[in-house]
Design a protein around this motif. Structure first.
Motif, PDB file in Angstrom:
ATOM      1  N   ASP A 160      29.414 -22.586 -14.024  1.00 51.20           N
ATOM      2  CA  ASP A 160      29.815 -22.211 -12.597  1.00 51.20           C
ATOM      3  C   ASP A 160      28.943 -23.185 -11.661  1.00 51.20           C
ATOM      4  OD1 ASP A 160      30.524 -20.728 -10.620  1.00 51.20           O
ATOM      5  OD2 ASP A 160      28.478 -20.257 -10.213  1.00 51.20           O
ATOM      6  N   PHE A 161      27.704 -23.794 -12.429  1.00 57.04           N
ATOM      7  CA  PHE A 161      26.843 -24.846 -11.846  1.00 57.04           C
ATOM      8  C   PHE A 161      27.748 -26.006 -11.238  1.00 57.04           C
ATOM      9  CE2 PHE A 161      23.138 -23.212 -14.599  1.00 57.04           C
ATOM     10  CZ  PHE A 161      23.016 -22.068 -13.968  1.00 57.04           C
ATOM     11  N   GLN A 162      28.814 -26.241 -12.143  1.00 57.84           N
ATOM     12  CA  GLN A 162      29.646 -27.176 -11.425  1.00 57.84           C
ATOM     13  C   GLN A 162      30.747 -26.722 -10.606  1.00 57.84           C
ATOM     14  OE1 GLN A 162      29.354 -30.425 -11.603  1.00 57.84           O
ATOM     15  NE2 GLN A 162      29.479 -31.091 -13.459  1.00 57.84           N
ATOM     16  N   TYR A 163      31.361 -25.556 -11.161  1.00 56.98           N
ATOM     17  CA  TYR A 163      32.251 -25.132 -10.254  1.00 56.98           C
ATOM     18  C   TYR A 163      31.886 -24.489  -8.812  1.00 56.98           C
ATOM     19  CZ  TYR A 163      34.441 -24.206 -14.918  1.00 56.98           C
ATOM     20  OH  TYR A 163      35.032 -24.305 -16.318  1.00 56.98           O
ATOM     21  N   HIS A 164      30.845 -23.770  -8.841  1.00 62.17           N
ATOM     22  CA  HIS A 164      30.392 -23.238  -7.482  1.00 62.17           C
ATOM     23  C   HIS A 164      30.620 -23.943  -6.394  1.00 62.17           C
ATOM     24  CE1 HIS A 164      28.345 -20.221  -5.394  1.00 62.17           C
ATOM     25  NE2 HIS A 164      27.707 -21.317  -4.671  1.00 62.17           N
ATOM     26  N   ASP A 165      31.249 -23.426  -5.179  1.00 63.29           N
ATOM     27  CA  ASP A 165      31.335 -23.887  -4.194  1.00 63.29           C
ATOM     28  C   ASP A 165      32.083 -25.185  -4.103  1.00 63.29           C
ATOM     29  OD1 ASP A 165      30.507 -22.600  -1.816  1.00 63.29           O
ATOM     30  OD2 ASP A 165      28.204 -23.032  -2.091  1.00 63.29           O
ATOM     31  N   THR A 166      33.100 -25.262  -4.998  1.00 60.95           N
ATOM     32  CA  THR A 166      34.194 -26.316  -4.692  1.00 60.95           C
ATOM     33  C   THR A 166      35.381 -25.947  -4.942  1.00 60.95           C
ATOM     34  OG1 THR A 166      34.515 -26.251  -7.288  1.00 60.95           O
ATOM     35  CG2 THR A 166      32.709 -27.382  -6.541  1.00 60.95           C
ATOM     36  N   TYR A 167      36.351 -26.782  -4.740  1.00 59.05           N
ATOM     37  CA  TYR A 167      37.852 -26.202  -4.586  1.00 59.05           C
ATOM     38  C   TYR A 167      38.210 -25.515  -5.750  1.00 59.05           C
ATOM     39  CZ  TYR A 167      39.495 -27.470   0.018  1.00 59.05           C
ATOM     40  OH  TYR A 167      39.331 -27.250   1.477  1.00 59.05           O
ATOM     41  N   PHE A 168      37.621 -25.695  -6.755  1.00 56.55           N
ATOM     42  CA  PHE A 168      38.008 -24.798  -7.951  1.00 56.55           C
ATOM     43  C   PHE A 168      37.829 -23.236  -7.577  1.00 56.55           C
ATOM     44  CE2 PHE A 168      37.435 -22.797 -12.068  1.00 56.55           C
ATOM     45  CZ  PHE A 168      38.443 -23.277 -12.730  1.00 56.55           C
ATOM     46  N   VAL A 169      36.916 -22.947  -6.863  1.00 56.43           N
ATOM     47  CA  VAL A 169      36.829 -21.767  -6.538  1.00 56.43           C
ATOM     48  C   VAL A 169      37.719 -21.212  -5.456  1.00 56.43           C
ATOM     49  CG1 VAL A 169      35.097 -19.916  -5.316  1.00 56.43           C
ATOM     50  CG2 VAL A 169      33.924 -21.732  -6.789  1.00 56.43           C
ATOM     51  N   VAL A 170      38.099 -22.186  -4.454  1.00 53.67           N
ATOM     52  CA  VAL A 170      39.126 -21.773  -3.405  1.00 53.67           C
ATOM     53  C   VAL A 170      40.307 -21.462  -4.206  1.00 53.67           C
ATOM     54  CG1 VAL A 170      40.229 -22.884  -1.415  1.00 53.67           C
ATOM     55  CG2 VAL A 170      37.886 -23.494  -1.685  1.00 53.67           C
ATOM     56  N   ALA A 171      40.641 -22.392  -5.373  1.00 50.56           N
ATOM     57  CA  ALA A 171      41.993 -22.239  -6.076  1.00 50.56           C
ATOM     58  C   ALA A 171      41.790 -20.901  -6.544  1.00 50.56           C
ATOM     59  CB  ALA A 171      42.261 -23.233  -6.916  1.00 50.56           C
ATOM     60  N   HIS A 172      40.784 -20.336  -7.031  1.00 53.40           N
ATOM     61  CA  HIS A 172      40.727 -19.091  -7.800  1.00 53.40           C
ATOM     62  C   HIS A 172      40.962 -17.887  -6.869  1.00 53.40           C
ATOM     63  CE1 HIS A 172      38.805 -15.554  -9.895  1.00 53.40           C
ATOM     64  NE2 HIS A 172      37.737 -15.601  -9.036  1.00 53.40           N
ATOM     65  N   PHE A 173      40.225 -17.850  -5.674  1.00 57.27           N
ATOM     66  CA  PHE A 173      40.253 -16.742  -5.057  1.00 57.27           C
ATOM     67  C   PHE A 173      41.639 -16.681  -4.190  1.00 57.27           C
ATOM     68  CE2 PHE A 173      37.331 -18.983  -2.197  1.00 57.27           C
ATOM     69  CZ  PHE A 173      38.022 -19.304  -1.049  1.00 57.27           C
ATOM     70  N   HIS A 174      42.309 -18.075  -3.978  1.00 54.42           N
ATOM     71  CA  HIS A 174      43.506 -17.754  -3.462  1.00 54.42           C
ATOM     72  C   HIS A 174      44.799 -17.314  -4.378  1.00 54.42           C
ATOM     73  CE1 HIS A 174      41.673 -20.070   0.175  1.00 54.42           C
ATOM     74  NE2 HIS A 174      42.763 -19.345   0.649  1.00 54.42           N
ATOM     75  N   TYR A 175      44.435 -17.649  -5.673  1.00 50.89           N
ATOM     76  CA  TYR A 175      45.172 -17.088  -6.685  1.00 50.89           C
ATOM     77  C   TYR A 175      45.399 -15.709  -6.720  1.00 50.89           C
ATOM     78  CZ  TYR A 175      47.977 -20.955  -8.567  1.00 50.89           C
ATOM     79  OH  TYR A 175      48.732 -22.007  -8.786  1.00 50.89           O
ATOM     80  N   VAL A 176      44.045 -15.146  -6.877  1.00 57.12           N
ATOM     81  CA  VAL A 176      44.043 -13.729  -6.609  1.00 57.12           C
ATOM     82  C   VAL A 176      44.189 -13.021  -5.213  1.00 57.12           C
ATOM     83  CG1 VAL A 176      42.345 -13.353  -8.752  1.00 57.12           C
ATOM     84  CG2 VAL A 176      41.334 -13.702  -6.476  1.00 57.12           C
ATOM     85  N   LEU A 177      44.146 -13.534  -4.334  1.00 53.88           N
ATOM     86  CA  LEU A 177      44.353 -12.953  -3.223  1.00 53.88           C
ATOM     87  C   LEU A 177      45.474 -13.129  -2.420  1.00 53.88           C
ATOM     88  CD1 LEU A 177      40.890 -13.134  -1.498  1.00 53.88           C
ATOM     89  CD2 LEU A 177      42.005 -11.050  -2.081  1.00 53.88           C
ATOM     90  N   VAL A 178      46.421 -14.431  -2.616  1.00 51.02           N
ATOM     91  CA  VAL A 178      47.613 -14.812  -1.784  1.00 51.02           C
ATOM     92  C   VAL A 178      48.540 -14.187  -2.931  1.00 51.02           C
ATOM     93  CG1 VAL A 178      48.707 -16.648  -0.996  1.00 51.02           C
ATOM     94  CG2 VAL A 178      46.541 -16.574  -0.742  1.00 51.02           C
TER      95      VAL A 178
END
Lengths: 537, 299
Positions: free
Chosen positions: A376-394
């Motif tokens: 997560d030190f890499q993933y955090h605040d990147t588009y990987f997170v954006v993709a993650h929460f749009h998969y669970v929310l959209v």
């Protein structure tokens, strides 16, 4: 069903004829449910319009359309509108409509409060959205409103007051749902015979009551820091900016489950119906929802792995977060087992539900990866997170709401929607949403931070693909609107009381459309009619 | 897309494939890059990331595979008749226990990564990083146990990117290149220069709002928070120029405060540091000479 075949203004009990009496002064759970759903759909399109601005600016490198500050207003408003305006009211609307019908209650337990909790919302959102037209602009510090940045905005007071109103609305809605479920079930509707959707909402409502006051506290501290000289989060005055993040995410993590648990409930209704087979492991499903809800309170700092927490804290929150994969896995396995050995058909609600299971699980996978703190030190605040929460929310929450809309539209309107257009909507949405969000995984892994209005040329191709998917997905939702309007006002095909062959539960024993008042006399419960009537295991 | 773009894309994909599976050092974003960089530092979460990814892929194949078989076999249109069973204790135990075992393995790997990351002891050099709206300040605190005097500077977006990124500038971001690599929004006026094969401790703070200092090639990001001094470390193994960006929303120009780390061999670094110290001394002497005649005006 002769009496049900007419327009719903002429139900046998009769809804008030005057528009003001019927809608503004309504105390009827079905009308208030409809109001919630219309409001939510409106907000879905407003929030979607903000997303279109974002994707248009990100279409190619260079700044073409908006100033960076306005871009930040768009990302902030998109999130606030979608979370508090679209997803949450949609689930409350579904609860309003369906919970009394599913438990055999004549209405919600507190009908006048029900009216109030809805009618607060339009005012809250008018106030929130009006900030965009004010000098100084709307909130631009992200929906999480981290200080000190959020305190630089000029619209802090408006936003915080709007959030207070939304919180009051949610708390009242939650109290109402709990009171209804615990007190107004028809005799014989034991807790462990309730539909999973009702269970999921009962647990969600407790989450809401637990965390909305925490959010209110956090934003009130922001307010006093900004206007009354307190120093809760001001380092120069002895405060701590990270304290805000702890409080916010203590609300925020249960909040994300508030947006997904009712979705679990919906999917657990639809998959058995179209598999013509009872849900696999009913008790395990209920228990899994409860354990996810419990775990949601002890994982908040996984949103904060990069703030420099002590190593012990990072370990605790990492382990607790990983643990959520177990009950979530149980749910996914149980949905698959429900399909196994069934007799499946693939009407639109089922298609959306199957897409939910697959795509939500992909969101869950990236969630598991994000839980691994060093990664997560890499993933955090990147588009990987954006993709993650749009998969669970959209493809998670929003798809479940669409599935629910198709599933219960016949009950609400008395008409069958166009299956052809429903399927066109489904296929168009499910393809475009993946074109939209899947490449964002790559962008994040390659090093693109989130919430930036412009980017290096290396990120150009996937951003363009993502934007094309975004416009396509946005346009697809106009089909959804068309299908709903057609179904309610123009569809010729009438819906049967039991609109779906495999549907079980009390809501299918009342006429379609559901008359203005139902279950004036508590129904006699026949276990065979319930989806989970036989709890012999 | 024109055929030229497609051809360029294919070439870029090949480059990425080479970079991913070949041995070339590669830390900065590449066109069409799919995966995380392995990084150039002693500490890297890449292996953990790949383990996590493959675990998810394997579970995904099993679960989605079962789903698609079910959807194919148990269709009403194929004459499937619904069965009655609704639970299986054996199965439910299996799919509770197996994930727990997988999680324990993952947790063990991740715990190792956390402990090694948290260990900033034994560092030979300290650099203080301060985030401001919208630039970074670097101060060299000590090197090889000796305090470094007056070496510190502000590092901000270089000028050609800054002109190009203005709204409707009509300038082409594709044209901003250094050594054939596009550096649009990823280049600064003055990079942070560091030695390789040296354990460097970073002390990271925020000057106004919260920022986050992130260079993907180093494998981590760390928030720069007002009032809190965060620590992190790196030990770069290969010389090169490594680029990153602010990763925490910090206002309107959040997207325009890049980070560039220039890693050079130790000798070269020591020379650079000496020059910087000389320059600083000279500048200070000059300043004192200029201001000396004027009366001190400090209330």
């Amino acid at each position: 069903m002769a009496h049900a075949a007419t327009h719903d203004h002429h139900d046998h009990h009769g809804a008030p004829q005057s528009f003001i009496q019927r809608w503004l002064l309504s105390t009827n759970h079905k009308d208030i449910g409809t109001l919630y759903l219309i409001f939510s759909l409106t907000m879905f399109f407003i929030g979607g319009a903000f997303a279109m601005v974002i994707r248009a600016e990100l279409f190619k490198p260079g700044m073409q359309l908006v100033q960076p500050y306005f871009f930040n207003e768009m990302t902030t408003m998109h999130a606030l509108v979608m979370i508090f305006g679209a997803i949450m009211p949609a689930f409350v609307g579904l609860a309003n409509w369906m919970v009394p019908l599913m438990v055999g209650a004549p209405d919600m337990a507190l009908p006048r409060m029900n009216n109030l909790s809805f009618w607060i919302l339009p005012f809250a959102f008018i106030m929130l959205l009006s900030t965009l037209f004010m000098p100084g602009g709307g909130p631009a510090g992200g929906w999480t409103m981290y200080p000190p940045l959020s305190l630089q905005g000029e619209s802090v007071a408006y936003v915080i007051f709007a959030i207070h109103l939304m919180g009051i609305s949610s708390i009242m809605g939650a109290i109402n749902i709990i009171a209804t479920i615990l007190n107004m079930r028809a005799p014989g509707m034991d807790l462990l015979k309730m539909p999973v959707f009702v269970w999921s909402w009962l647990i969600t409502a407790f989450l809401l009551i637990a965390v909305m006051p925490v959010l209110a506290g956090a934003v009130t501290m922001l307010l006093t820091d900004k206007y009354f000289g307190t120093n809760f989060f001001n380092a120069a005055g002895g405060g701590d900016p990270v304290l805000y993040q702890h409080i916010f995410w203590f609300f925020g993590h249960p909040e994300v489950y508030i947006m997904i648990l009712p979705a679990f409930g919906i999917i657990s209704e639809i998959i058995p119906t179209f598999s013509r087979k009872p849900i696999f492991g009913y008790r395990a499903m209920v228990f899994a929802i409860a354990s996810i809800a419990f775990l949601s309170f002890i994982v908040w700092a996984h949103h904060m792995f990069a703030v420099g927490l002590p190593m012990g804290a990072e370990m605790f929150f990492m382990y607790a977060t990983m643990l959520i994969a177990v009950p979530t896995g149980v749910k996914v396995f149980n949905w698959v087992s429900t399909m196994w050995g069934g007799s499946m058909t693939f009407e639109t609600p089922m298609l959306f539900s199957i897409a939910f299971v697959i795509l939500f699980t992909i969101g869950g996978f990236s969630g598991l990866m994000l839980a691994l703190a060093p990664a997560d030190f890499q993933y955090h605040d990147t588009y990987f997170v954006v993709a993650h929460f749009h998969y669970v929310l959209v493809t998670g929450a929003a798809f479940s709401i669409m599935a629910a809309a198709y599933y219960w539209l016949p009950k609400w309107s008395g008409n069958m929607y166009s299956e052809t257009w429903g399927k066109i909507h489904f296929w168009s949405s499910v393809i475009s949403v993946n074109v939209l969000f899947f490449p964002q995984h790559f962008l994040g892994l390659a090093g693109m931070p989130r919430r930036i209005p412009d980017y290096n040329v290396a990120f150009a191709n996937f951003n363009m693909i993502s934007s094309i998917g975004g416009f396509w997905f946005g346009a697809s939702q106009l089909i959804f609107l068309g299908v709903i309007i057609h179904c309610v006002y123009f569809a010729k095909k009438k819906a049967a009381d039991r609109s779906w062959e495999g549907a079980k539960g009390l809501e299918w024993t009342v006429p379609s459309p559901a008359p203005h008042h139902t279950f004036d006399v508590p129904p006699v419960i026949h276990d065979d009619e319930l989806a989970h009537g036989h709890t012999d295991h | 897309m024109t055929s030229g773009v497609i051809r360029r894309s294919v070439t870029a994909w090949a480059a990425v494939a080479f970079a991913t599976f070949g041995t070339a050092a590669w830390g900065n974003p590449e066109p069409n890059q799919l995966n995380m960089t392995k990084g150039v530092s002693e500490w890297s979460p890449y292996a953990l990331h790949m383990v996590g990814l493959w675990v998810c892929v394997a579970i995904g194949i099993l679960v989605f595979g079962a789903m698609f078989i079910a959807m194919f076999r148990f269709r009403k249109s194929r004459g499937a008749v619904a069965e009655k069973w609704t639970h299986s204790t054996k199965l439910e135990i299996v799919w509770t226990v197996v994930p727990v075992i997988i999680l324990i393995v993952l947790a063990r790997l991740a715990t190792g990564g956390l402990t090694s990351f948290a260990d900033t002891t034994g560092s030979e050099m300290t650099i203080k990083v301060t985030g401001y709206q919208w630039k970074w300040r670097y101060d060299y605190v000590d090197y090889k146990g000796k305090a470094v005097e007056q070496v510190g500077f502000v590092s901000r977006l270089e000028e050609s990117s800054d002109r190009t990124r203005q709204l409707k500038s009509n300038l082409d971001p594709e044209k901003i290149k250094v050594d054939g690599y596009n550096t649009y929004l990823l280049d600064v006026d003055k990079p942070l220069v560091v030695p390789i094969h040296t354990k460097i401790r970073f002390v990271i703070v925020g000057g106004d709002v919260i920022h986050s200092w992130w260079v993907p090639a180093l494998g981590w990001k760390m928030d720069a928070i007002p009032g809190i001094a965060n620590a992190a470390w790196t030990n770069i193994k290969e010389p090169g120029v490594y680029r990153g960006q602010c990763a925490e929303l910090c206002g309107q120009d959040h997207g325009f405060m890049p980070i560039v780390v220039k890693a050079v061999p130790k000798a070269e670094f020591e020379q650079w540091l000496a020059t910087q110290q000389e320059e600083a001394k000279a500048a200070k002497a000059q300043q004192t000479a200029q201001t000396a005649p004027a009366p001190a005006n400090q209330g």
